[in-house]
Enzyme design. Structure first.
Site: not given
Length: 161
Positions: A86, A53, A83, A55
């Site tokens: 993260c 991801h 999410c 992040e």
């Protein structure tokens, strides 16, 4: 253009890198002392990795840059609400603040589904600002998914929900 918009524009540029490789266009930057110290964009499909991801990529780079897992004094600018994975990493990294472009009512964990960033029982809470360049962030995602559904329709695949 204010500071939040300037750094969100940088996050949007990261999201566009993801879009160019046919990834969901999510991007982020981490800022310390008024300067971008790390950038990240979504690479889950390319890397075949659930953890890829935007992040998490940026957190890893920022930690390396600062030489510490603690990112106190840092602000993350991200185009889509984080999410649960993260959001948890953001809390664990002791990030001071997260600035979000577009909220994610189906999976967001900074206020939409739940708010992991500000649970009082945790040893750290993260300041939160939402809606920065929201229209631009939101339309980039909407357009990506619209195009994806059209492509899948052409080849006879069921579109994602």
């Amino acid at each position: 253009m204010n500071q939040e918009e300037k750094f969100m524009k940088a996050a949007i540029r990261e999201a566009k890198k993801a879009e160019k490789i046919q990834e969901v266009p999510i991007g982020c930057v981490i800022v310390s002392e008024g300067k971008i110290i790390a950038r990240g964009y979504n690479r889950r499909n390319i890397d075949k990795n659930t953890l890829a991801h935007a992040e998490l990529s940026a957190i890893k780079k920022a930690s390396k840059k600062l030489g510490d897992w603690r990112l106190e004094g840092c602000t993350m600018y991200v185009t889509l609400e984080p999410c649960q994975m993260c959001a948890g990493a953001i809390v664990q990294a002791r990030m001071d603040k997260v600035v979000i472009g577009s909220m994610n009512p189906k999976a967001g964990c900074a206020g939409s589904v739940l708010n992991l960033l500000q649970i009082p029982a945790f040893n750290h809470q993260v300041e939160l600002e939402t809606g920065v360049l929201e229209e631009e962030c939101s339309s980039m995602l909407s357009s990506f998914f619209k195009n994806l559904r059209e492509q899948k329709k052409k080849i006879g695949q069921k579109p994602p929900e």
